[in-house]
Scaffold this motif. Structure first.
Motif, mmCIF file in Angstrom:
data_model
loop_
_atom_site.group_PDB
_atom_site.id
_atom_site.type_symbol
_atom_site.label_atom_id
_atom_site.label_comp_id
_atom_site.label_asym_id
_atom_site.label_seq_id
_atom_site.Cartn_x
_atom_site.Cartn_y
_atom_site.Cartn_z
ATOM 1 N N SER A 1 -50.212 63.217 0.253
ATOM 2 C CA SER A 1 -49.428 64.148 1.308
ATOM 3 C C SER A 1 -48.753 65.222 0.301
ATOM 4 C CB SER A 1 -48.530 63.220 2.221
ATOM 5 O OG SER A 1 -49.038 62.170 2.944
ATOM 6 N N TYR A 2 -48.527 66.266 1.176
ATOM 7 C CA TYR A 2 -47.362 67.226 0.411
ATOM 8 C C TYR A 2 -46.140 66.657 0.287
ATOM 9 C CZ TYR A 2 -44.249 71.294 0.145
ATOM 10 O OH TYR A 2 -43.285 72.033 -0.387
ATOM 11 N N THR A 3 -45.495 67.009 -0.868
ATOM 12 C CA THR A 3 -43.881 66.871 -0.933
ATOM 13 C C THR A 3 -43.376 68.054 -1.746
ATOM 14 O OG1 THR A 3 -42.501 65.517 -1.524
ATOM 15 C CG2 THR A 3 -43.983 65.489 -2.916
ATOM 16 N N ASN A 4 -42.289 68.360 -1.475
ATOM 17 C CA ASN A 4 -41.291 69.574 -2.249
ATOM 18 C C ASN A 4 -41.424 69.102 -3.816
ATOM 19 O OD1 ASN A 4 -39.677 67.649 -0.787
ATOM 20 N ND2 ASN A 4 -38.328 68.714 -1.951
ATOM 21 N N ILE A 5 -41.445 68.058 -4.365
ATOM 22 C CA ILE A 5 -41.288 67.749 -5.741
ATOM 23 C C ILE A 5 -42.439 67.169 -6.299
ATOM 24 C CG2 ILE A 5 -39.647 66.345 -7.247
ATOM 25 C CD1 ILE A 5 -37.993 66.032 -4.507
ATOM 26 N N ASP B 1 -48.345 64.148 6.901
ATOM 27 C CA ASP B 1 -49.132 65.229 6.270
ATOM 28 C C ASP B 1 -48.115 65.815 5.153
ATOM 29 O OD1 ASP B 1 -51.715 65.002 7.862
ATOM 30 O OD2 ASP B 1 -50.107 65.212 9.403
ATOM 31 N N ALA B 2 -46.889 65.917 5.571
ATOM 32 C CA ALA B 2 -45.757 66.481 4.525
ATOM 33 C C ALA B 2 -44.581 65.696 4.432
ATOM 34 C CB ALA B 2 -45.497 68.032 5.149
ATOM 35 N N ILE B 3 -43.944 65.646 3.436
ATOM 36 C CA ILE B 3 -42.808 64.593 3.416
ATOM 37 C C ILE B 3 -41.911 65.683 2.445
ATOM 38 C CG2 ILE B 3 -41.978 62.467 2.377
ATOM 39 C CD1 ILE B 3 -44.719 61.354 2.671
ATOM 40 N N TYR B 4 -40.717 65.750 3.029
ATOM 41 C CA TYR B 4 -39.708 66.606 2.494
ATOM 42 C C TYR B 4 -38.684 65.545 2.006
ATOM 43 C CZ TYR B 4 -35.685 69.654 1.942
ATOM 44 O OH TYR B 4 -34.630 70.364 1.296
ATOM 45 N N ILE B 5 -38.257 65.787 0.730
ATOM 46 C CA ILE B 5 -37.235 64.901 0.177
ATOM 47 C C ILE B 5 -35.995 65.717 -0.238
ATOM 48 C CG2 ILE B 5 -36.821 63.377 -1.849
ATOM 49 C CD1 ILE B 5 -39.840 62.847 -2.189
ATOM 50 N N VAL C 1 -39.191 73.538 -3.682
ATOM 51 C CA VAL C 1 -37.834 74.150 -2.853
ATOM 52 C C VAL C 1 -36.699 73.670 -3.705
ATOM 53 C CG1 VAL C 1 -36.514 73.486 -0.913
ATOM 54 C CG2 VAL C 1 -39.062 73.384 -0.766
ATOM 55 N N ALA C 2 -35.963 74.621 -4.132
ATOM 56 C CA ALA C 2 -34.991 74.407 -4.955
ATOM 57 C C ALA C 2 -33.675 75.400 -4.936
ATOM 58 C CB ALA C 2 -35.534 74.425 -6.666
ATOM 59 N N ARG C 3 -32.627 75.120 -5.640
ATOM 60 C CA ARG C 3 -31.419 76.115 -5.611
ATOM 61 C C ARG C 3 -31.300 76.539 -7.326
ATOM 62 N NH1 ARG C 3 -25.516 75.205 -5.443
ATOM 63 N NH2 ARG C 3 -24.390 77.082 -6.487
ATOM 64 N N ILE D 1 -44.623 65.297 9.961
ATOM 65 C CA ILE D 1 -43.727 65.699 8.937
ATOM 66 C C ILE D 1 -42.742 64.673 9.030
ATOM 67 C CG2 ILE D 1 -42.241 67.207 8.078
ATOM 68 C CD1 ILE D 1 -43.876 69.400 9.409
ATOM 69 N N LEU D 2 -42.347 64.339 7.557
ATOM 70 C CA LEU D 2 -41.239 63.252 7.337
ATOM 71 C C LEU D 2 -40.207 63.863 6.727
ATOM 72 C CD1 LEU D 2 -40.245 60.153 7.643
ATOM 73 C CD2 LEU D 2 -41.708 59.888 5.576
ATOM 74 N N ILE D 3 -38.872 63.655 6.956
ATOM 75 C CA ILE D 3 -37.619 64.237 6.169
ATOM 76 C C ILE D 3 -36.899 62.999 5.828
ATOM 77 C CG2 ILE D 3 -35.701 65.695 6.609
ATOM 78 C CD1 ILE D 3 -38.126 67.208 7.230
ATOM 79 N N LEU D 4 -36.914 62.903 4.460
ATOM 80 C CA LEU D 4 -36.302 61.702 3.744
ATOM 81 C C LEU D 4 -34.900 62.451 3.113
ATOM 82 C CD1 LEU D 4 -39.008 60.224 1.865
ATOM 83 C CD2 LEU D 4 -37.897 59.030 3.906
ATOM 84 N N ALA D 5 -33.543 62.085 3.512
ATOM 85 C CA ALA D 5 -32.505 62.619 3.008
ATOM 86 C C ALA D 5 -31.479 61.442 2.827
ATOM 87 C CB ALA D 5 -32.048 63.499 3.807
ATOM 88 N N GLU D 6 -30.565 61.658 1.961
ATOM 89 C CA GLU D 6 -29.454 60.633 2.020
ATOM 90 C C GLU D 6 -28.651 60.568 3.267
ATOM 91 O OE1 GLU D 6 -27.460 60.564 -2.125
ATOM 92 O OE2 GLU D 6 -28.837 62.342 -2.001
#
Length: 314
Positions: free
Chosen positions: A82-86, A56-60, A232-234, A3-8
């Motif tokens: 791969s799965y991503t949240n967007i 397998d999953a990338i969260y942005i 995934v959202a607000r 799993i990869l977490i991509l963030a600022e």
């Protein structure tokens, strides 16, 4: 499973990383470590120290103002499967609030009455079509410049006269008085906080209380998620109308009410999606890991093409 977490900023997702790292192979990568490379009419993503197709999953976790960078990244992720949240295209919708309002309205999602214009000359005439008080938002190159609550036509005239900066967009929206329901949405799981409205101001999320949504509110939130293209959202509601949609959940704000429940749920969600992808990505020619080896050679384009053919067949 990777799993990869991509963030600022790592600080914003540290609790999520901690929740995932306990049992999964999780990597954090700052968005600035990714580079866009344009070649032969196509933009590709280069990552320093890692390959995107290893995950397998990338969260942005990124602002919609970064759409010009995020959208090519989403295209690349779609290519590798791969799965991503967007979903691809969702950041282009999210970064343009007037357009987002149109998209939601056309989908039958209740939103405050609003009208947009590109000329300051039209603002007064357009404002007559909406009851006061009004929320006026100004934009330049799609970027939000100012938000103002206008109570009377006189205040509107004074605002127009006060404009000194360059503006190429106005969004005029009815102001709905009422408590705000802010929801952190992960797939079909929703964590909601009700914030009290007091004298033209609403309390912050951390000052709110847990709120149990009714069925209609749930349907509106989940439909909004689907229409915009976020997993995934607000999402914020006032009296059953959507007033805010963002792909970033402010974990630190919700944590005052839900502790670390939201990060734990997101970790569970990402793990499930990664597991599903891992189960489907085993391909006939991947003997003893030869696919991974070949993907680092000039055979890489062929490997990606074969991967896509296999996924389409599945």
């Amino acid at each position: 499973m990777n799993i990869l977490i991509l963030a600022e900023r790592k600080k914003k997702v540290q609790n999520l990383i901690n929740a995932l790292s306990k049992s999964r192979n999780t990597t954090y990568l700052r968005l600035s470590k990714l580079v866009l490379v344009s070649k032969k009419n196509r933009t590709r993503i280069k990552a320093f120290g890692t390959e995107l197709d290893e995950y397998d999953a990338i969260y942005i976790h990124a602002r919609t103002s970064l759409s010009q960078f995020i959208e090519p990244l989403l295209e690349e992720i779609e290519q590798i499967g791969s799965y991503t949240n967007i979903k691809k295209g969702s950041y282009y919708i999210g970064e343009n609030e007037p357009y987002l309002s149109v998209v939601l309205t056309q989908a039958g999602i209740p939103t405050p009455n609003s009208i947009s214009t590109g000329s300051v000359k039209n603002v007064e005439s357009i404002a007559k079509k909406i009851k006061y008080p009004l929320i006026i938002k100004t934009f330049y190159s799609k970027k939000l410049q100012q938000v103002l609550l206008v109570n009377t036509p006189r205040e509107l005239k004074l605002f127009i006269k006060s404009i000194k900066t360059e503006i190429d967009g106005f969004l005029i929206r009815e102001f709905i008085k009422g408590d705000i329901i802010s929801s952190a949405v992960i797939g079909e799981k929703i964590f909601s906080v009700k914030r009290k409205y007091v004298e033209a101001n609403s309390k912050e999320i951390e000052e709110g209380k847990k709120h149990k949504l009714n069925q209609k509110e749930k349907e509106i939130i989940l439909k909004t998620l689907k229409v915009v293209g976020y997993d995934v959202a607000r999402i914020d509601l006032v009296k059953g109308k959507v007033i805010r949609v963002e792909p970033i959940i402010p974990f630190e704000e919700f944590s005052e009410v839900y502790k670390n429940q939201i990060e734990l749920q997101l970790a569970k969600h990402l793990t499930q999606k990664a597991t599903e992808h891992e189960a489907n990505k085993i391909i006939p020619y991947d003997f003893l890991g030869i696919r991974k080896f070949l993907s680092k050679t000039f055979f890489a384009p062929m490997i990606k093409h074969l991967n896509k053919m296999w996924r389409d067949k599945k």
